[in-house]
Write a protein that holds these residues in place. Structure first.
Motif, mmCIF file in Angstrom:
data_model
loop_
_atom_site.group_PDB
_atom_site.id
_atom_site.type_symbol
_atom_site.label_atom_id
_atom_site.label_comp_id
_atom_site.label_asym_id
_atom_site.label_seq_id
_atom_site.Cartn_x
_atom_site.Cartn_y
_atom_site.Cartn_z
ATOM 1 N N THR A 158 0.820 -1.201 0.000
ATOM 2 C CA THR A 158 0.000 0.000 0.000
ATOM 3 C C THR A 158 0.858 1.257 0.000
ATOM 4 O O THR A 158 0.527 2.262 -0.639
ATOM 5 C CB THR A 158 -0.934 -0.001 1.223
ATOM 6 N N LEU A 159 1.996 1.223 0.712
ATOM 7 C CA LEU A 159 2.911 2.351 0.695
ATOM 8 C C LEU A 159 3.454 2.606 -0.706
ATOM 9 O O LEU A 159 3.629 3.757 -1.125
ATOM 10 C CB LEU A 159 4.069 2.107 1.668
ATOM 11 N N THR A 160 3.710 1.523 -1.438
ATOM 12 C CA THR A 160 4.172 1.668 -2.822
ATOM 13 C C THR A 160 3.093 2.328 -3.676
ATOM 14 O O THR A 160 3.374 3.234 -4.477
ATOM 15 C CB THR A 160 4.543 0.297 -3.414
ATOM 16 N N GLN A 161 1.847 1.900 -3.499
ATOM 17 C CA GLN A 161 0.732 2.522 -4.220
ATOM 18 C C GLN A 161 0.604 3.995 -3.837
ATOM 19 O O GLN A 161 0.351 4.852 -4.697
ATOM 20 C CB GLN A 161 -0.577 1.800 -3.899
ATOM 21 N N PRO A 188 -6.995 16.996 -16.977
ATOM 22 C CA PRO A 188 -7.902 16.156 -17.765
ATOM 23 C C PRO A 188 -8.572 15.110 -16.877
ATOM 24 O O PRO A 188 -7.990 14.640 -15.889
ATOM 25 C CB PRO A 188 -6.964 15.497 -18.794
ATOM 26 N N LEU A 189 -9.777 14.738 -17.239
ATOM 27 C CA LEU A 189 -10.512 13.737 -16.471
ATOM 28 C C LEU A 189 -9.726 12.437 -16.381
ATOM 29 O O LEU A 189 -9.788 11.744 -15.358
ATOM 30 C CB LEU A 189 -11.885 13.499 -17.107
ATOM 31 N N ALA A 190 -8.973 12.092 -17.438
ATOM 32 C CA ALA A 190 -8.176 10.867 -17.412
ATOM 33 C C ALA A 190 -7.182 10.887 -16.255
ATOM 34 O O ALA A 190 -6.979 9.875 -15.571
ATOM 35 C CB ALA A 190 -7.435 10.699 -18.742
ATOM 36 N N THR A 191 -6.560 12.048 -15.999
ATOM 37 C CA THR A 191 -5.621 12.185 -14.873
ATOM 38 C C THR A 191 -6.359 12.065 -13.550
ATOM 39 O O THR A 191 -5.890 11.400 -12.613
ATOM 40 C CB THR A 191 -4.893 13.539 -14.945
ATOM 41 N N GLU A 192 -7.520 12.690 -13.452
ATOM 42 C CA GLU A 192 -8.309 12.622 -12.225
ATOM 43 C C GLU A 192 -8.736 11.181 -11.932
ATOM 44 O O GLU A 192 -8.715 10.742 -10.772
ATOM 45 C CB GLU A 192 -9.535 13.522 -12.364
ATOM 46 N N LEU A 193 -9.106 10.434 -12.967
ATOM 47 C CA LEU A 193 -9.510 9.038 -12.774
ATOM 48 C C LEU A 193 -8.322 8.178 -12.346
ATOM 49 O O LEU A 193 -8.490 7.223 -11.573
ATOM 50 C CB LEU A 193 -10.131 8.492 -14.060
ATOM 51 N N ARG A 194 -7.132 8.507 -12.837
ATOM 52 C CA ARG A 194 -5.937 7.788 -12.402
ATOM 53 C C ARG A 194 -5.719 7.982 -10.902
ATOM 54 O O ARG A 194 -5.427 7.024 -10.174
ATOM 55 C CB ARG A 194 -4.729 8.295 -13.186
ATOM 56 N N LEU A 195 -5.880 9.219 -10.430
ATOM 57 C CA LEU A 195 -5.770 9.491 -8.997
ATOM 58 C C LEU A 195 -6.860 8.762 -8.219
ATOM 59 O O LEU A 195 -6.605 8.201 -7.147
ATOM 60 C CB LEU A 195 -5.863 10.991 -8.737
ATOM 61 N N LEU A 196 -8.067 8.762 -8.762
ATOM 62 C CA LEU A 196 -9.186 8.136 -8.062
ATOM 63 C C LEU A 196 -9.005 6.625 -7.967
ATOM 64 O O LEU A 196 -9.302 6.019 -6.927
ATOM 65 C CB LEU A 196 -10.495 8.464 -8.783
ATOM 66 N N ARG A 197 -8.517 6.013 -9.033
ATOM 67 C CA ARG A 197 -8.274 4.561 -9.002
ATOM 68 C C ARG A 197 -7.209 4.230 -7.959
ATOM 69 O O ARG A 197 -7.294 3.205 -7.260
ATOM 70 C CB ARG A 197 -7.855 4.057 -10.381
ATOM 71 N N GLY A 198 -6.187 5.072 -7.866
ATOM 72 C CA GLY A 198 -5.160 4.848 -6.857
ATOM 73 C C GLY A 198 -5.729 4.930 -5.453
ATOM 74 O O GLY A 198 -5.422 4.098 -4.586
ATOM 75 N N TYR A 199 -6.571 5.950 -5.222
ATOM 76 C CA TYR A 199 -7.198 6.097 -3.906
ATOM 77 C C TYR A 199 -8.119 4.915 -3.623
ATOM 78 O O TYR A 199 -8.140 4.382 -2.506
ATOM 79 C CB TYR A 199 -7.986 7.406 -3.852
ATOM 80 N N ALA A 200 -8.877 4.480 -4.625
ATOM 81 C CA ALA A 200 -9.776 3.340 -4.446
ATOM 82 C C ALA A 200 -8.994 2.073 -4.119
ATOM 83 O O ALA A 200 -9.424 1.258 -3.287
ATOM 84 C CB ALA A 200 -10.616 3.132 -5.712
ATOM 85 N N ALA A 201 -7.813 1.902 -4.748
ATOM 86 C CA ALA A 201 -6.983 0.729 -4.465
ATOM 87 C C ALA A 201 -6.469 0.771 -3.025
ATOM 88 O O ALA A 201 -6.442 -0.250 -2.327
ATOM 89 C CB ALA A 201 -5.816 0.673 -5.444
ATOM 90 N N LEU A 202 -6.071 1.977 -2.571
ATOM 91 C CA LEU A 202 -5.614 2.122 -1.180
ATOM 92 C C LEU A 202 -6.718 1.743 -0.191
ATOM 93 O O LEU A 202 -6.496 0.974 0.746
ATOM 94 C CB LEU A 202 -5.182 3.566 -0.928
ATOM 95 N N MET A 203 -7.896 2.301 -0.409
ATOM 96 C CA MET A 203 -8.996 2.026 0.500
ATOM 97 C C MET A 203 -9.493 0.598 0.367
ATOM 98 O O MET A 203 -9.969 -0.004 1.344
ATOM 99 C CB MET A 203 -10.133 3.020 0.246
#
Length: 280
Positions: A107-110, A128-143
């Motif tokens: 998780t620290l690596t993510q 761009p929305l694509a960048t925002e979705l990349r951040l959101l997917r990362g946050y979703a993976a953490l949670m």
């Protein structure tokens, strides 16, 4: 006036004619009145033109000042979200350390990957929305690591909308709200839907869950019955720092053209939807 009459006599003489006029007394009065009226009209017109130019310049300076102020406000609001996000992410890692060290390390690596992406986007108020979705997917993976087997996320994304500009970290507060007020308070499975759609020049961003409860003014938080696996009800969704920050940024960027709406679903669940202009 003598110069003007001298020029008239000279022009007429060159043409072989004689310039004649009324007696000097009335002529002098008439010419003075005419010149005075002409000069007054000229002064009024000149004053009007100069005043209009000054007004335009003052308006331009005010607009530039407002733009700089709005840009500074957006930068401050965007930077405010970074430590807020980092605190929540580190809290997730801290929780995992007591359960599974290997998962905490992964998780620290993510988290490191997400921080790089966040820093890349931090120089601008929009991305761009694509960048925002990349951040959101990362946050979703953490949670998802923290709440394994307790959350399921369905992604329904419009690929044609990914070039549209959105406020940086605009979706993360909405997803965080679901985890904080619903997932953390339940032992059963919470289903979350993330959807994006572009239509008629507008961009629609929605995050929806199947168990949340909206807070109501002057009312206690009623229990939300999910699968019956927990007697504790999810806390009601409320407007925390993330949502207040997001509303302020939407107002600064789009004014009345953008909206953020939280809506109670039946029988259970909350839908959060952002609507904003998209010219992509």
């Amino acid at each position: 006036m003598p110069l003007a009459f001298g020029i008239r006599h000279a022009v007429y003489a060159l043409a072989g004619r004689t310039y004649s006029h009324a007696p000097w007394a009335p002529t002098f009065l008439y010419e003075n009145v005419k010149i005075t009226v002409f000069f007054a009209i000229f002064v009024v017109i000149l004053f009007g033109v100069l005043s209009f130019q000054n007004m335009l310049q003052a308006r331009l300076r005010a607009e530039q000042s407002n733009a700089l102020l709005r840009e500074a406000q957006l930068q401050s609001l965007t930077q405010q979200m970074q430590p807020h996000f980092l605190f929540n992410a580190l809290n997730t890692v801290s929780s995992l350390m007591h359960e599974d060290v290997q998962r905490a390390d992964a998780t620290l690596t993510q988290l490191a990957d997400m921080l790089r992406a966040t820093l890349d986007a931090s120089g601008s108020a929009q991305a761009p929305l694509a960048t925002e979705l990349r951040l959101l997917r990362g946050y979703a993976a953490l949670m998802g690591e923290r709440f394994a087997d307790r959350v399921q996320i369905d992604w329904r994304l419009d690929a044609q909308a990914e070039a549209c500009l959105v406020p940086v970290m605009s979706l993360q507060p909405l997803l965080e709200n679901v985890f904080k007020h619903t997932v953390e308070r339940r032992r059963g499975l919470t289903r979350i839907s993330v959807a994006t759609r572009r239509a008629d020049g507008m961009l629609y961003l929605a995050i929806e869950d199947d168990a949340g409860q909206l807070a109501q003014a002057g009312a206690t938080h009623p229990p939300v019955h999910g699968d019956g696996s927990s007697s504790a009800a999810p806390a009601a969704h409320a407007g925390g720092l993330g949502l207040r920050n997001l509303r302020a940024r939407l107002q600064a960027l789009y004014g009345e053209a953008a909206t953020l709406e939280l809506r109670q679903l039946a029988p259970h669940g909350v839908r959060a939807e952002i609507r904003l202009p998209c010219a992509c």
